[in-house]
Design a protein around this motif. Sequence first.
Motif, PDB file in Angstrom:
ATOM      1  N   ILE A   8     -15.586  -5.828   6.881  1.00 47.65           N
ATOM      2  CA  ILE A   8     -14.715  -6.423   6.030  1.00 47.65           C
ATOM      3  C   ILE A   8     -13.445  -5.850   5.943  1.00 47.65           C
ATOM      4  O   ILE A   8     -13.497  -4.552   5.228  1.00 47.65           O
ATOM      5  CB  ILE A   8     -15.402  -6.788   4.557  1.00 47.65           C
ATOM      6  N   GLY A  10      -9.279  -6.059   8.372  1.00 43.76           N
ATOM      7  CA  GLY A  10      -8.825  -5.956   9.286  1.00 43.76           C
ATOM      8  C   GLY A  10      -7.853  -5.017   9.458  1.00 43.76           C
ATOM      9  O   GLY A  10      -6.663  -5.114  10.162  1.00 43.76           O
ATOM     10  N   GLY A  11      -7.721  -4.258   8.523  1.00 37.41           N
ATOM     11  CA  GLY A  11      -6.367  -2.769   8.182  1.00 37.41           C
ATOM     12  C   GLY A  11      -6.721  -1.811   9.255  1.00 37.41           C
ATOM     13  O   GLY A  11      -7.724  -2.083  10.071  1.00 37.41           O
ATOM     14  N   GLY A  13      -8.066   0.830   9.011  1.00 39.40           N
ATOM     15  CA  GLY A  13      -9.414   1.500   8.685  1.00 39.40           C
ATOM     16  C   GLY A  13     -10.433   0.574   9.548  1.00 39.40           C
ATOM     17  O   GLY A  13     -11.273   1.065  10.134  1.00 39.40           O
ATOM     18  N   GLY A  14     -10.447  -0.992   9.271  1.00 40.94           N
ATOM     19  CA  GLY A  14     -11.218  -1.736   9.791  1.00 40.94           C
ATOM     20  C   GLY A  14     -11.080  -2.009  11.189  1.00 40.94           C
ATOM     21  O   GLY A  14     -12.152  -2.039  12.078  1.00 40.94           O
ATOM     22  N   GLU A  32     -11.517 -10.854   7.876  1.00 34.62           N
ATOM     23  CA  GLU A  32     -10.151 -10.683   7.140  1.00 34.62           C
ATOM     24  C   GLU A  32      -9.811 -11.759   6.462  1.00 34.62           C
ATOM     25  O   GLU A  32      -9.802 -12.997   6.989  1.00 34.62           O
ATOM     26  CB  GLU A  32      -9.119 -10.275   8.353  1.00 34.62           C
ATOM     27  N   GLY A  38      -4.305  -6.179  10.782  1.00 35.17           N
ATOM     28  CA  GLY A  38      -3.475  -5.095  10.666  1.00 35.17           C
ATOM     29  C   GLY A  38      -3.407  -4.765   9.308  1.00 35.17           C
ATOM     30  O   GLY A  38      -2.601  -3.523   8.967  1.00 35.17           O
ATOM     31  N   GLY A  39      -3.914  -5.344   7.940  1.00 39.13           N
ATOM     32  CA  GLY A  39      -3.886  -5.083   7.047  1.00 39.13           C
ATOM     33  C   GLY A  39      -2.510  -4.737   6.138  1.00 39.13           C
ATOM     34  O   GLY A  39      -1.401  -5.281   6.678  1.00 39.13           O
ATOM     35  N   THR A  40      -2.465  -3.766   5.279  1.00 39.03           N
ATOM     36  CA  THR A  40      -1.192  -3.438   4.513  1.00 39.03           C
ATOM     37  C   THR A  40      -0.383  -2.995   5.567  1.00 39.03           C
ATOM     38  O   THR A  40       0.785  -3.133   5.159  1.00 39.03           O
ATOM     39  CB  THR A  40      -1.616  -2.367   3.282  1.00 39.03           C
ATOM     40  N   CYS A  41      -0.813  -1.836   6.098  1.00 44.39           N
ATOM     41  CA  CYS A  41       0.267  -0.947   7.192  1.00 44.39           C
ATOM     42  C   CYS A  41       1.167  -1.940   8.081  1.00 44.39           C
ATOM     43  O   CYS A  41       2.030  -2.027   8.004  1.00 44.39           O
ATOM     44  CB  CYS A  41      -0.968  -0.135   7.926  1.00 44.39           C
ATOM     45  N   GLY A  45       3.402  -3.067   4.857  1.00 45.12           N
ATOM     46  CA  GLY A  45       3.255  -1.481   4.528  1.00 45.12           C
ATOM     47  C   GLY A  45       4.369  -0.814   5.496  1.00 45.12           C
ATOM     48  O   GLY A  45       5.195  -1.002   5.561  1.00 45.12           O
TER      49      GLY A  45
HETATM   50  C1  LIG Z   1       5.291   0.036   1.735  1.00 53.23           C
HETATM   51  C2  LIG Z   1       4.311   1.020   2.229  1.00 53.23           C
HETATM   52  C3  LIG Z   1       4.400   1.692   3.193  1.00 53.23           C
HETATM   53  C4  LIG Z   1       3.455   2.641   4.024  1.00 53.23           C
HETATM   54  N1  LIG Z   1       4.001   3.654   4.926  1.00 53.23           N
HETATM   55  C5  LIG Z   1       2.858   4.270   5.440  1.00 53.23           C
HETATM   56  C6  LIG Z   1       3.467   5.124   6.412  1.00 53.23           C
HETATM   57  O1  LIG Z   1       4.566   4.984   6.899  1.00 53.23           O
HETATM   58  N2  LIG Z   1       2.382   5.941   7.171  1.00 53.23           N
HETATM   59  C7  LIG Z   1       1.050   5.822   6.739  1.00 53.23           C
HETATM   60  O2  LIG Z   1       0.267   6.402   7.115  1.00 53.23           O
HETATM   61  N3  LIG Z   1       0.773   4.914   5.876  1.00 53.23           N
HETATM   62  C8  LIG Z   1       1.690   4.254   5.128  1.00 53.23           C
HETATM   63  N4  LIG Z   1       1.137   3.227   4.266  1.00 53.23           N
HETATM   64  C9  LIG Z   1      -0.156   3.326   3.625  1.00 53.23           C
HETATM   65  C10 LIG Z   1      -0.969   2.313   4.807  1.00 53.23           C
HETATM   66  O3  LIG Z   1      -0.578   0.992   4.713  1.00 53.23           O
HETATM   67  C11 LIG Z   1      -2.420   2.348   4.395  1.00 53.23           C
HETATM   68  O4  LIG Z   1      -3.024   4.004   4.064  1.00 53.23           O
HETATM   69  C12 LIG Z   1      -3.288   1.527   5.274  1.00 53.23           C
HETATM   70  O5  LIG Z   1      -2.908   0.237   5.233  1.00 53.23           O
HETATM   71  C13 LIG Z   1      -4.549   1.558   4.719  1.00 53.23           C
HETATM   72  O6  LIG Z   1      -5.601   1.092   5.611  1.00 53.23           O
HETATM   73  P1  LIG Z   1      -6.833   0.299   5.253  1.00 53.23           P
HETATM   74  O7  LIG Z   1      -7.452  -0.377   6.217  1.00 53.23           O
HETATM   75  O8  LIG Z   1      -7.742   1.411   4.453  1.00 53.23           O
HETATM   76  O9  LIG Z   1      -6.662  -1.034   4.078  1.00 53.23           O
HETATM   77  P2  LIG Z   1      -5.568  -2.191   4.137  1.00 53.23           P
HETATM   78  O10 LIG Z   1      -4.470  -1.797   5.231  1.00 53.23           O
HETATM   79  O11 LIG Z   1      -5.386  -2.437   2.604  1.00 53.23           O
HETATM   80  O12 LIG Z   1      -6.618  -3.121   4.878  1.00 53.23           O
HETATM   81  C14 LIG Z   1      -7.393  -3.866   4.098  1.00 53.23           C
HETATM   82  C15 LIG Z   1      -7.565  -5.425   4.623  1.00 53.23           C
HETATM   83  O13 LIG Z   1      -8.828  -5.726   3.949  1.00 53.23           O
HETATM   84  C16 LIG Z   1      -8.680  -7.055   3.559  1.00 53.23           C
HETATM   85  N5  LIG Z   1      -9.555  -7.418   2.678  1.00 53.23           N
HETATM   86  C17 LIG Z   1      -9.580  -6.999   1.197  1.00 53.23           C
HETATM   87  N6  LIG Z   1     -10.553  -7.480   0.737  1.00 53.23           N
HETATM   88  C18 LIG Z   1     -10.979  -8.445   1.442  1.00 53.23           C
HETATM   89  C19 LIG Z   1     -12.065  -9.246   1.472  1.00 53.23           C
HETATM   90  N7  LIG Z   1     -12.952  -9.480   0.255  1.00 53.23           N
HETATM   91  N8  LIG Z   1     -12.615 -10.071   2.460  1.00 53.23           N
HETATM   92  C20 LIG Z   1     -11.829 -10.000   3.745  1.00 53.23           C
HETATM   93  N9  LIG Z   1     -10.833  -9.201   3.588  1.00 53.23           N
HETATM   94  C21 LIG Z   1     -10.534  -8.586   2.846  1.00 53.23           C
HETATM   95  C22 LIG Z   1      -7.166  -7.328   3.277  1.00 53.23           C
HETATM   96  O14 LIG Z   1      -6.531  -8.285   3.348  1.00 53.23           O
HETATM   97  C23 LIG Z   1      -6.511  -5.919   4.314  1.00 53.23           C
HETATM   98  O15 LIG Z   1      -6.107  -6.772   5.582  1.00 53.23           O
HETATM   99  C24 LIG Z   1       2.257   2.472   3.648  1.00 53.23           C
HETATM  100  C25 LIG Z   1       1.920   1.757   2.498  1.00 53.23           C
HETATM  101  C26 LIG Z   1       2.601   0.798   1.755  1.00 53.23           C
HETATM  102  C27 LIG Z   1       2.320  -0.229   0.620  1.00 53.23           C
END
Ligand SMILES: Cc1cc2nc3c(=O)[nH]c(=O)nc-3n(C[C@H](O)[C@H](O)[C@H](O)COP(=O)(O)OP(=O)(O)OC[C@H]3O[C@@H](n4cnc5c(N)ncnc54)[C@H](O)[C@@H]3O)c2cc1C
Length: 113
Positions: A8, A10-11, A13-14, A32, A38-41, A45
Amino acid sequence: MEFDLVIIGGGPGGYTGAIRAAQLGMKVAVIEKDKTLGGTCLNVGCIPSKALLDSSEHYADALHGLDAHGVKVGKVELDLKTMMARKEKIVGDLTGGIVYLFKKNKRKNFANR
Ligand SMILES: Cc1cc2nc3c(=O)[nH]c(=O)nc-3n(C[C@H](O)[C@H](O)[C@H](O)COP(=O)(O)OP(=O)(O)OC[C@H]3O[C@@H](n4cnc5c(N)ncnc54)[C@H](O)[C@@H]3O)c2cc1C
């Protein structure tokens, strides 16, 4: 449909976990809730912030940094629409790149399209 692994989100991590699991032979699905992977990043982000930072640096250089190099420019203007369009294109290219990687690794993508 049956899968060995359902992820769950697609960031970073996923999608990296999904691709690696598929490379190791698992049948994987990624769920997703957003329209793009691609998520937040990739969507809001790291990538868009650095794209805008890059543009801002060019603007600041044109305003203040080029004189010292003996480079003279005329009136400098900021075209925000073009700057944002460039950022959107970069985001689109990279999120699309994950779709390509998923297809290449035969991953099922349930992004909210
Ligand atoms: C402005 C900004 C700048 C950044 N710059 C950097 C940088 O330069 N370098 C760096 O290393 N990191 C940076 N980061 C941090 C980076 O974005 C995060 O560390 C990274 O995105 C985390 O990845 P993740 O997969 O754990 O979570 P996320 O990227 O948040 O992905 C989670 C995904 O899960 C989905 N999701 C959540 N709940 C559900 C659900 N119930 N059902 C289906 N889908 C769901 C979301 O829509 C999202 O796509 C930045 C963050 C921000 C906000």
